[in-house]
Enzyme design. Structure first.
Site, PDB file in Angstrom:
ATOM      1  N   SER A 240      12.469 -28.088 -27.194  1.00  0.00           N
ATOM      2  CA  SER A 240      13.080 -28.389 -28.490  1.00  0.00           C
ATOM      3  C   SER A 240      13.186 -29.905 -28.640  1.00  0.00           C
ATOM      4  O   SER A 240      12.808 -30.662 -27.744  1.00  0.00           O
ATOM      5  CB  SER A 240      14.475 -27.760 -28.580  1.00  0.00           C
ATOM      6  OG  SER A 240      15.342 -28.349 -27.622  1.00  0.00           O
ATOM      7  N   LYS A 241      13.715 -30.332 -29.775  1.00  0.00           N
ATOM      8  CA  LYS A 241      13.806 -31.767 -30.062  1.00  0.00           C
ATOM      9  C   LYS A 241      14.637 -32.522 -29.042  1.00  0.00           C
ATOM     10  O   LYS A 241      14.442 -33.716 -28.826  1.00  0.00           O
ATOM     11  CB  LYS A 241      14.382 -31.985 -31.469  1.00  0.00           C
ATOM     12  CG  LYS A 241      13.427 -31.582 -32.579  1.00  0.00           C
ATOM     13  CD  LYS A 241      14.029 -31.837 -33.949  1.00  0.00           C
ATOM     14  CE  LYS A 241      13.073 -31.439 -35.058  1.00  0.00           C
ATOM     15  NZ  LYS A 241      13.652 -31.652 -36.410  1.00  0.00           N
ATOM     16  N   ARG A 242      15.575 -31.825 -28.411  1.00  0.00           N
ATOM     17  CA  ARG A 242      16.409 -32.530 -27.436  1.00  0.00           C
ATOM     18  C   ARG A 242      15.620 -32.947 -26.196  1.00  0.00           C
ATOM     19  O   ARG A 242      16.081 -33.762 -25.411  1.00  0.00           O
ATOM     20  CB  ARG A 242      17.621 -31.696 -27.048  1.00  0.00           C
ATOM     21  CG  ARG A 242      17.329 -30.421 -26.308  1.00  0.00           C
ATOM     22  CD  ARG A 242      18.585 -29.556 -26.206  1.00  0.00           C
ATOM     23  NE  ARG A 242      18.340 -28.274 -25.590  1.00  0.00           N
ATOM     24  CZ  ARG A 242      18.346 -28.052 -24.286  1.00  0.00           C
ATOM     25  NH1 ARG A 242      18.567 -29.062 -23.465  1.00  0.00           N
ATOM     26  NH2 ARG A 242      18.119 -26.857 -23.801  1.00  0.00           N
TER      27      ARG A 242
END
Length: 469
Positions: A240-242
């Site tokens: 994910s973006k994290r």
């Protein structure tokens, strides 16, 4: 199945940018198709009228083009085929294989909660199955799933997977607004486009038995399926973006070469011994679904960065210069002199991990006046080092062999003559010419800048020293 019959597809939804997982799916389809000399189809699944945008569609097409994943047919747009989907829905209704349902969202939620409370699977309970309802503004169409038996899928990657039909739902195949749902539209489109192999992420495994039943109900032959494992971040959670950038074009903006990203993506779930770097021709020749792993792959940004550096070092000069142009333009650097920028690129390519890093490091080549790092200037632009710079500027005009080797010979001789180490002369020169204490070899920098600009920059540094700055 003969190789010339193979037809694969990549079918993204234009509700955002093309992300790493989608790009890998497209790549695996593309490689499999190219190896078997088949046809690679691009289909945009844009029937979600609320979330689909033209901007996202273009971003996906741009990302595919940048990665070099050229398609043979398309792009087809699913929304343009809605009339066909409705015709196929009506066919199932007419044959008693689908029915209208008017259960409201609140009723469905109540049924779901009741089933969970009673320890049952929260699937639709068939309230409208035998009511013989007709089309109405609030009616959806549900597919009549068999309630007994087993649906078996032979997965090209995971092997045989069995599903009990009693676990399957009477899924909605047409919404009240008249638009098809994913599971129905994808079957109709894949069947009518002659898709023989569906290679996609394993988050679709549970959709497959439903789709197989729809293929059978419509009288179509189901394609072969292959579900590739998901991609995880370094903490083994779903990517994910994290975990960093997940959009393909974000990597272009960060200065990655498409070849590096492609080779990194293919290694997420596929391997060929210990080989790390492949030409595209090698990948096409060696790729097989049999070598795709069954377990999730871990995306490693550091590995991609290393791979990008290897490709920057090995990239053909013409292509590297072309790839650098947007980054120079963004910084308003004058990159019009082809010979000059080729030299700049040659100086920096072995030192940069990304094109952004290379563009930033190249700033001093393009500056009219060098910006001195304060600490570097305080240490090396002093009277002590100024005497070395004066000696260089006095003699540089007379250097006949103004090449890397010729300048190295000149600087070594000067250091010996002046009774100092070469590194002290070189560091003073480096700060005078680049403003920093770290740069490509000083002889390389001097060749690229040219004798005239080298003299100008040394004289400016000497003026600074003389002014006591």
């Amino acid at each position: 199945m003969a190789s010339d019959q193979i037809r694969t597809r990549f079918a993204p939804s234009p509700t955002g940018f093309l992300h790493i997982g989608g790009a890998r799916t497209a790549l695996f389809n593309w490689l499999y198709t190219r190896r078997h000399e088949g046809t690679f189809v691009l289909r945009v699944e844009d029937t979600d009228q609320v979330r689909s945008t033209e901007e996202s569609t273009q971003a996906i097409l741009d990302a595919m083009t940048w990665l070099g994943l050229n398609w043979d047919e398309g792009p087809y747009f699913q929304a343009e085929r809605v009339a066909i989907h409705r015709e196929m829905v009506q066919k199932l209704i007419d044959e008693g294989k689908a029915y209208y349902c008017t259960c409201s969202p609140s009723e469905l939620e109540a049924k779901r909660k009741k089933a969970l409370t009673e320890g049952r699977k929260p699937k639709y309970d068939g309230t409208c199955r035998n009511r013989g309802l007709s089309r109405s503004p609030d009616a959806v169409v549900r597919f009549l799933c068999p309630e007994v038996g087993v649906t078996v899928m032979h997965d090209l990657i995971k092997g045989n997977i069995s599903f009990n039909n009693e676990e399957l739902d009477d899924l909605i195949i047409e919404r009240a607004d008249g638009y098809p749902t994913y599971n129905f539209a994808v079957v109709v489109d894949d069947a009518q486009m002659g898709i023989t192999h569906v290679i996609r992420g394993d988050d679709h495994v549970n959709n497959t038995p439903k789709q197989i039943r729809i293929y059978e109900a419509l009288g179509y032959e189901a394609p072969l399926f292959g579900h590739v494992p998901m991609i995880l971040g370094s903490d083994k959670a779903r990517l994910s973006k994290r975990h960093g950038a997940t959009s393909v074009m974000a990597y272009q903006e960060m200065g990655y070469l498409p070849e590096a990203l492609v080779k990194d993506l293919v290694r997420l779930g596929w391997s060929h011994g210990d080989q790390e770097i492949f030409t595209l021709e090698e990948l096409v020749r060696k790729f097989s679904l049999e070598a795709v792993g069954k377990s999730a792959a871990v995306f490693n940004p550091e590995k991609l960065l290393w791979l990008n550096q290897q490709y920057i070092m090995a990239y053909p000069e013409e292509k590297l210069v072309e790839a650098m142009h947007p980054f120079w333009e963004k910084r308003v650097f004058d990159a019009s002199n082809r010979r000059f920028i080729s030299k700049v690129t040659a100086d920096l390519r072995t030192r940069a991990k990304t094109l952004v890093e290379m563009a930033d490091a190249s700033a001093f080549y393009f500056q009219q006046e060098v910006e001195y790092d304060p600490a570097a200037a305080a240490k090396f632009l002093t009277p002590e080092y100024g005497s070395h710079l004066e000696a260089v500027v006095e003699r540089i005009s007379g250097i006949g062999d103004y090449t890397k080797d010729g300048l190295e010979t000149f600087l070594r001789a000067l250091a010996e003559e002046r009774g100092t180490k070469l590194k002290w002369i070189a560091q003073a020169l480096r700060v005078a010419l680049t403003g920093k204490t770290i740069s490509p070899g000083i002889d390389e920098v001097m060749v690229t800048l040219g004798k005239e600009r080298v003299i100008e920059r040394i004289e400016r540094a000497l003026a600074r020293i003389g002014a006591g700055n």
